[in-house]
Design a protein around this motif. Structure first.
Motif, PDB file in Angstrom:
ATOM      1  N   ILE A 557      41.159  -7.667  13.135  1.00  0.00           N
ATOM      2  CA  ILE A 557      42.543  -7.298  13.471  1.00  0.00           C
ATOM      3  C   ILE A 557      43.525  -7.900  12.479  1.00  0.00           C
ATOM      4  CG2 ILE A 557      44.353  -7.597  15.196  1.00  0.00           C
ATOM      5  CD1 ILE A 557      42.193  -7.379  17.348  1.00  0.00           C
ATOM      6  N   ILE A 558      43.308  -9.168  12.119  1.00  0.00           N
ATOM      7  CA  ILE A 558      44.297  -9.887  11.303  1.00  0.00           C
ATOM      8  C   ILE A 558      44.204  -9.499   9.830  1.00  0.00           C
ATOM      9  CG2 ILE A 558      45.057 -12.172  10.553  1.00  0.00           C
ATOM     10  CD1 ILE A 558      44.089 -13.272  13.223  1.00  0.00           C
ATOM     11  N   PHE A 559      42.983  -9.373   9.292  1.00  0.00           N
ATOM     12  CA  PHE A 559      42.833  -9.307   7.836  1.00  0.00           C
ATOM     13  C   PHE A 559      42.316  -7.970   7.305  1.00  0.00           C
ATOM     14  CE2 PHE A 559      42.220 -13.827   8.939  1.00  0.00           C
ATOM     15  CZ  PHE A 559      43.257 -14.373   8.206  1.00  0.00           C
ATOM     16  N   THR A 602      47.356   3.194   3.416  1.00  0.00           N
ATOM     17  CA  THR A 602      46.870   1.833   3.681  1.00  0.00           C
ATOM     18  C   THR A 602      48.021   0.917   4.081  1.00  0.00           C
ATOM     19  OG1 THR A 602      45.131   2.185   2.050  1.00  0.00           O
ATOM     20  CG2 THR A 602      45.592  -0.080   2.685  1.00  0.00           C
ATOM     21  N   TYR A 603      49.129   1.023   3.366  1.00  0.00           N
ATOM     22  CA  TYR A 603      50.304   0.229   3.728  1.00  0.00           C
ATOM     23  C   TYR A 603      50.874   0.665   5.082  1.00  0.00           C
ATOM     24  CZ  TYR A 603      50.789  -2.261  -0.710  1.00  0.00           C
ATOM     25  OH  TYR A 603      50.600  -3.113  -1.767  1.00  0.00           O
ATOM     26  N   THR A 604      50.821   1.960   5.366  1.00  0.00           N
ATOM     27  CA  THR A 604      51.329   2.440   6.655  1.00  0.00           C
ATOM     28  C   THR A 604      50.554   1.828   7.809  1.00  0.00           C
ATOM     29  OG1 THR A 604      51.957   4.524   5.603  1.00  0.00           O
ATOM     30  CG2 THR A 604      51.832   4.498   7.998  1.00  0.00           C
ATOM     31  N   ASN A 605      49.244   1.761   7.695  1.00  0.00           N
ATOM     32  CA  ASN A 605      48.437   1.131   8.741  1.00  0.00           C
ATOM     33  C   ASN A 605      48.785  -0.342   8.891  1.00  0.00           C
ATOM     34  OD1 ASN A 605      47.088   3.569   9.093  1.00  0.00           O
ATOM     35  ND2 ASN A 605      45.468   3.042   7.634  1.00  0.00           N
ATOM     36  N   PHE A 606      49.022  -1.019   7.766  1.00  0.00           N
ATOM     37  CA  PHE A 606      49.366  -2.435   7.827  1.00  0.00           C
ATOM     38  C   PHE A 606      50.689  -2.651   8.553  1.00  0.00           C
ATOM     39  CE2 PHE A 606      51.769  -5.950   5.890  1.00  0.00           C
ATOM     40  CZ  PHE A 606      50.961  -7.020   6.259  1.00  0.00           C
ATOM     41  N   PHE A 607      51.708  -1.861   8.213  1.00  0.00           N
ATOM     42  CA  PHE A 607      53.017  -2.066   8.838  1.00  0.00           C
ATOM     43  C   PHE A 607      53.020  -1.650  10.309  1.00  0.00           C
ATOM     44  CE2 PHE A 607      54.535  -1.514   4.316  1.00  0.00           C
ATOM     45  CZ  PHE A 607      54.811  -2.852   4.152  1.00  0.00           C
ATOM     46  N   ASN A 608      52.247  -0.642  10.657  1.00  0.00           N
ATOM     47  CA  ASN A 608      52.163  -0.258  12.067  1.00  0.00           C
ATOM     48  C   ASN A 608      51.465  -1.339  12.901  1.00  0.00           C
ATOM     49  OD1 ASN A 608      53.458   2.196  11.642  1.00  0.00           O
ATOM     50  ND2 ASN A 608      51.550   3.307  11.289  1.00  0.00           N
ATOM     51  N   VAL A 613      49.277  -8.006  14.560  1.00  0.00           N
ATOM     52  CA  VAL A 613      48.675  -9.077  13.760  1.00  0.00           C
ATOM     53  C   VAL A 613      49.356 -10.410  14.048  1.00  0.00           C
ATOM     54  CG1 VAL A 613      48.352  -9.914  11.398  1.00  0.00           C
ATOM     55  CG2 VAL A 613      47.857  -7.531  11.950  1.00  0.00           C
ATOM     56  N   LEU A 614      50.682 -10.419  14.065  1.00  0.00           N
ATOM     57  CA  LEU A 614      51.408 -11.668  14.323  1.00  0.00           C
ATOM     58  C   LEU A 614      51.142 -12.190  15.729  1.00  0.00           C
ATOM     59  CD1 LEU A 614      54.860 -10.947  12.645  1.00  0.00           C
ATOM     60  CD2 LEU A 614      52.918 -12.200  11.728  1.00  0.00           C
ATOM     61  N   LYS A 615      51.109 -11.294  16.717  1.00  0.00           N
ATOM     62  CA  LYS A 615      50.816 -11.733  18.085  1.00  0.00           C
ATOM     63  C   LYS A 615      49.388 -12.269  18.202  1.00  0.00           C
ATOM     64  CE  LYS A 615      54.102  -8.677  20.393  1.00  0.00           C
ATOM     65  NZ  LYS A 615      54.286  -7.542  21.350  1.00  0.00           N
ATOM     66  N   THR A 616      48.456 -11.662  17.477  1.00  0.00           N
ATOM     67  CA  THR A 616      47.080 -12.152  17.500  1.00  0.00           C
ATOM     68  C   THR A 616      46.977 -13.544  16.891  1.00  0.00           C
ATOM     69  OG1 THR A 616      46.306  -9.862  17.302  1.00  0.00           O
ATOM     70  CG2 THR A 616      44.723 -11.599  16.829  1.00  0.00           C
ATOM     71  N   ILE A 617      47.706 -13.776  15.798  1.00  0.00           N
ATOM     72  CA  ILE A 617      47.707 -15.115  15.177  1.00  0.00           C
ATOM     73  C   ILE A 617      48.280 -16.145  16.145  1.00  0.00           C
ATOM     74  CG2 ILE A 617      48.664 -16.490  13.305  1.00  0.00           C
ATOM     75  CD1 ILE A 617      48.569 -14.007  11.553  1.00  0.00           C
ATOM     76  N   LEU A 643      53.332 -22.057   1.622  1.00  0.00           N
ATOM     77  CA  LEU A 643      53.636 -21.008   2.597  1.00  0.00           C
ATOM     78  C   LEU A 643      52.548 -20.988   3.666  1.00  0.00           C
ATOM     79  CD1 LEU A 643      54.671 -18.093   0.195  1.00  0.00           C
ATOM     80  CD2 LEU A 643      56.191 -19.621   1.464  1.00  0.00           C
ATOM     81  N   SER A 644      52.913 -20.472   4.847  1.00  0.00           N
ATOM     82  CA  SER A 644      51.968 -20.332   5.939  1.00  0.00           C
ATOM     83  C   SER A 644      51.400 -18.917   5.944  1.00  0.00           C
ATOM     84  CB  SER A 644      52.654 -20.636   7.273  1.00  0.00           C
ATOM     85  OG  SER A 644      53.702 -19.721   7.516  1.00  0.00           O
ATOM     86  N   LEU A 645      50.427 -18.682   6.824  1.00  0.00           N
ATOM     87  CA  LEU A 645      49.776 -17.372   6.890  1.00  0.00           C
ATOM     88  C   LEU A 645      50.764 -16.262   7.263  1.00  0.00           C
ATOM     89  CD1 LEU A 645      47.277 -15.578   6.826  1.00  0.00           C
ATOM     90  CD2 LEU A 645      46.751 -16.314   9.158  1.00  0.00           C
TER      91      LEU A 645
END
Length: 847
Positions: A557-559, A602-608, A613-617, A643-645
């Motif tokens: 999910i995250i990476f 690929t970028y569209t999937n990342f931004f959606n 991702v942030l909630k999972t982290i 910087l942090s993740l």
């Protein structure tokens, strides 16, 4: 005798308990529902709430299901939360009537009652007209016969009469439009009219003919938008003697912006005017809702705005000019279009060293200033925005010492890379290893510099070859000497030299831009690879060794999306590197960008998936101590650039703005007849559309957060989350009460009853009661808000109140049920507020 204390609702039959609760009003029913579960069940029955809703004409628009519980209570609460409600006649038109068909006698009696009621209403209207005619103000006093207009459409009838008469939607719309037209106006330069009147001193200063002495004293003025990231640093970099006007991007209109410019100039003419706002090479994001570009430049409002703005600047014969700092990064650091002046436009308005700091470290400065604004803004609340911005910007510069950071940025980067390699090698002689690494790095950069020089030297030869060949042909042909100008003609030689120089400069700058594109892409890919090496590889290794820190699903999910982006950009980097190895002036890079733009899914999937991702982290950090310890070891180290993740995952969203700036610069230095010109234009369109998509996602998220913050601040506020709703402006006013309405308007007395805060949205106006409390041993005060009402903008009437010796800066806001007499603290606040409110009402009525 033993007395037993029992709950009557558990002993009596249910119909008796419901009969007892039916005597309670809605507020007491809600209180009783909090006593116990039996009481809650009984007090939320539909048989108790349905009569209370029907009495006000609030009918449920659907039939509740058998297992649906408390539908009428929820409907009552929803209707009470909204100020607008339907009269019985309007409710019958929408929902139909629940009554049986009336007999002939009942129909006749109802017609007679309506006839009598209509007669009474017209008698009151005629009496009201006589009173208004008797106490009307002198002709030309600025009220524009609002009272006569008011008597024509009866906006001040009592609520009972209003409900009985039932204003139709068309009449109500006409009434709101008439109220906007009836507001007082002020003269413009172009001859039309708007609000309010400026002093004669100001206009004499604008129209007077300047001589040489006055021309020398003409100031420079720059407009700075609050939408610019870290705008306080830009304000602090303004040179001494330059007038800076900081304006709100989301709370002004074009008319308000012109008013601020007039006030800042105070009757003078500016030698030059700069506009420092967000935008790109095609359009300027001047204000919220005003994107001025080629498509809408000839519209009346945009054309009138630029004509009036240009009238505040000295004519071109006297050296006057208007400078547009758009796009921001290119306008600060690159060459300018148009007529060359004595100095570069950035040096006219700004200190170049501070402006370069802002350009290089914009993102980091914006993150720093978010906390600075939160802490310092309450202290500067009463000051002007440009003064507070200058103070905050100076505070940041003095604290962070940005000039030293900028000068030593390359050294700090090299040292950071050396320390990284040192930590990997674990050498016994760290100083020798570090010195060897720095020496090796220095020699490597010198070789790259020599390559750049060789490449730029080869480019001009290729660029100037055809023109030199043509010159040789012309020189060798004696017949062309007679038909054309002589070879020894000085003008001909100047033109040839100028053409050659332009081609050489264009080839050199084009090569520099391509090399900058390659270097920036290499840095970007290195950041993505560092994210893979620091986070993904150890997590997968731990998972394979049966000492899992994260599960395979969470790692996916995250990476997963960021790794696909890495693969895409690595391929894009290889294509750029291969093209640059055989680079020449005739080569193209637009087709590479076009191919890259077609693979942005690929970028569209990342931004959606980015919120997930942030909630999972966050969830994994809270629930898994091993992952928390892992992030503590990896985050904010030298390897991760401190910087942090979550901060590293921001890089893909910022990359497209860099692509656009580089593509614009590359197209600027590409000749019109070049093969790459069309491909660059296509690539710019693809990247720009995708950047607009990212900006829209950011804007939607910011609007939702803003609405949730407002709803949390206002106690008792109804739900504000609506589609396409956004906040325009917040205005603090004082609510007044007229002590004697029988007097003439010039002699009426008003008293201050309470403080209000007006929250203007694009579709509604929210009115709240504002109270101020002070904390012991604290200088700043805390404001709390209590919800009062909300009014749809297309049903809101505005009336201006002329200034008298008893009242200043007042106006009236009238909704379908309530009326508020308000006054602002200053004249400027009143003008800006009414200008924005008028524009919002017109936009709401056009929808």
């Amino acid at each position: 005798m033993h007395v037993a204390k029992v709950d009557f609702s558990t002993v009596l039959p249910r119909f008796l308990s419901l009969h007892i609760f039916s005597f309670l009003n809605p507020k007491d029913l809600c209180v009783a529902a909090q006593v116990s579960w039996p009481w809650k069940f009984l007090t939320e029955q539909d048989c108790l709430w349905m009569p209370k809703c029907i009495r006000f004409g609030w009918f449920l628009p659907y039939a509740p299901a058998d297992n649906e519980y408390g539908a009428w209570k929820h409907h009552y609460v929803a209707c009470v939360s909204n100020l607008d409600w339907l009269t019985p006649r309007e409710a019958a038109a929408v929902y139909g009537t629940l009554n049986e068909p009336k007999t002939g006698d009942e129909e006749l009696q109802e017609r007679q009652r309506e006839k009598c009621l209509r007669k009474v209403i017209w008698e009151k209207i005629a009496l009201r007209k006589k009173e208004l005619l008797r106490v009307r103000p002198p002709w030309g006093s600025g009220t524009r016969c609002w009272r006569l207009l008011e008597s024509r459409y009866q906006p001040r009838l009592s609520q009972t009469s209003r409900g009985r008469v039932g204003l139709q939607e068309a009449v109500e719309k006409q009434l709101v439009s008439a109220s906007l037209e009836a507001l007082p106006r002020r003269s413009k330069v172009s001859g039309s009219h708007s609000y309010p009147l400026l002093s004669k001193k100001s206009w004499r200063g604008v129209y007077k003919n300047d001589d040489s002495s006055s021309r020398a004293s003409q100031p420079h003025i720059v407009l700075i938008s609050s939408r610019i990231p870290a705008y306080e640093v830009v304000v602090d970099s303004v040179r001494a003697g330059v007038i800076s006007v900081v304006y709100e991007h989301s709370g002004l209109t074009l008319e308000s912006l012109l008013y601020l410019v007039e006030k800042a100039l105070d009757g003078q003419r500016a030698q030059s005017l700069g506009v420092f706002s967000d935008g790109n090479s095609r359009e300027i994001h001047l204000l919220q809702g005003y994107k001025i570009g080629i498509k809408n430049l000839l519209r009346p409002e945009a054309r009138d705005f630029w004509e009036r703005l240009g009238s505040y600047v000295a004519p071109e014969e006297e050296g006057g000019h208007v400078d547009l700092f758009v796009p921001l990064g290119a306008s600060v650091l690159s060459d300018w279009l148009g007529r060359p002046w004595e100095r570069a436009p950035p040096s006219i308005y700004f200190s170049e060293s501070k402006l370069q700091v802002w350009s290089s470290l914009t993102d980091f400065l914006e993150d720093t200033l978010k906390s600075a604004r939160k802490q310092l803004s309450p202290l500067f609340k009463e000051l002007q925005k440009n003064i507070s911005g200058r103070m905050i910007g100076q505070f940041v510069f003095d604290t962070m010492n940005m000039a030293n950071i900028l000068n030593n940025q390359g050294i700090a980067q090299a040292l950071a890379e050396g320390l990284t390699e040192l930590s990997k090698e674990n050498s016994d002689k760290p100083l020798e290893f570090l010195s060897y690494f720095l020496l090796k790095n220095c020699s490597k950069k010198s070789k790259d510099l020599e390559g750049n020089v060789v490449l730029t030297e080869r480019g001009p030869e290729a660029a100037s070859g055809p023109s030199a060949k043509e010159r040789n042909v012309m020189e060798d042909n004696p017949q062309d000497k007679k038909s054309s100008r002589s070879q020894n003609d000085p003008n001909f030689e100047v033109l040839v030299q100028l053409e050659k120089k332009l081609q050489v400069d264009s080839a050199e700058k084009r090569t520099k831009v391509v090399r900058e594109l390659l270097q920036s892409e290499r840095r970007y890919v290195q950041m993505l690879e560092m994210l893979r090496d620091v986070y993904v590889t150890p997590l997968r290794a731990a998972l394979s060794s049966n000492r899992a820190i994260l599960s395979a699903a969470n790692i996916q999910i995250i990476f997963s999306d960021i790794l696909q982006i890495l693969s895409l950009n690595r391929q894009f980097l290889d294509n750029l590197r291969d093209r640059l190895r055989e680079w020449g002036p005739a080569h193209c890079v637009g087709e590479i960008f076009t191919k890259f733009g077609s693979q942005l899914n690929t970028y569209t999937n990342f931004f959606n998936n980015y919120p997930v991702v942030l909630k999972t982290i966050e969830k994994c950090r809270e629930m898994m101590p091993a992952f928390r310890a892992f992030l503590k070891r990896r985050d904010k180290t030298v390897v991760t650039k401190m910087l942090s993740l979550p901060e590293l995952l921001l890089y893909p969203s910022r990359r497209f703005e860099e692509y656009l700036n580089l593509l614009y610069a590359l197209r600027l230095h590409t000749p019109a007849e070049h093969v790459d010109r069309g491909a660059l234009t296509t690539a710019i369109d693809h990247i720009k559309k995708y950047k607009d998509y990212i900006d829209q996602m950011k804007q939607d998220i910011n609007m939702k957060e803003q609405l949730s913050d407002i709803q949390r601040v206002i106690w008792g506020c109804p739900p504000l989350s609506e589609v396409n709703r956004y906040l325009i402006r917040v205005q603090d006013v004082a609510q007044l009460h007229c002590c004697d309405e029988e007097r003439s308007s010039s002699s009426r007395l008003y008293e201050h009853t309470r403080d209000l805060s007006l929250f203007l949205f694009n579709d509604a106006l929210l009115v709240s009661n504002r109270s101020t409390s002070h904390t012991p041993f604290e200088r700043t005060s805390k404001s709390t808000h209590q919800f009062i009402a909300s009014v749809a903008l297309h049903r809101l009437l505005i009336e201006d109140i002329s200034d008298t010796k008893y009242i200043k800066n007042a106006f009236i806001l009238q909704g379908p049920k309530c009326e508020w007499i308000c006054a602002t603290e200053g004249e400027d606040d009143k003008f800006l507020w009414l200008s924005v409110l008028q524009n919002a009402i017109r936009s709401s009525m056009e929808k």
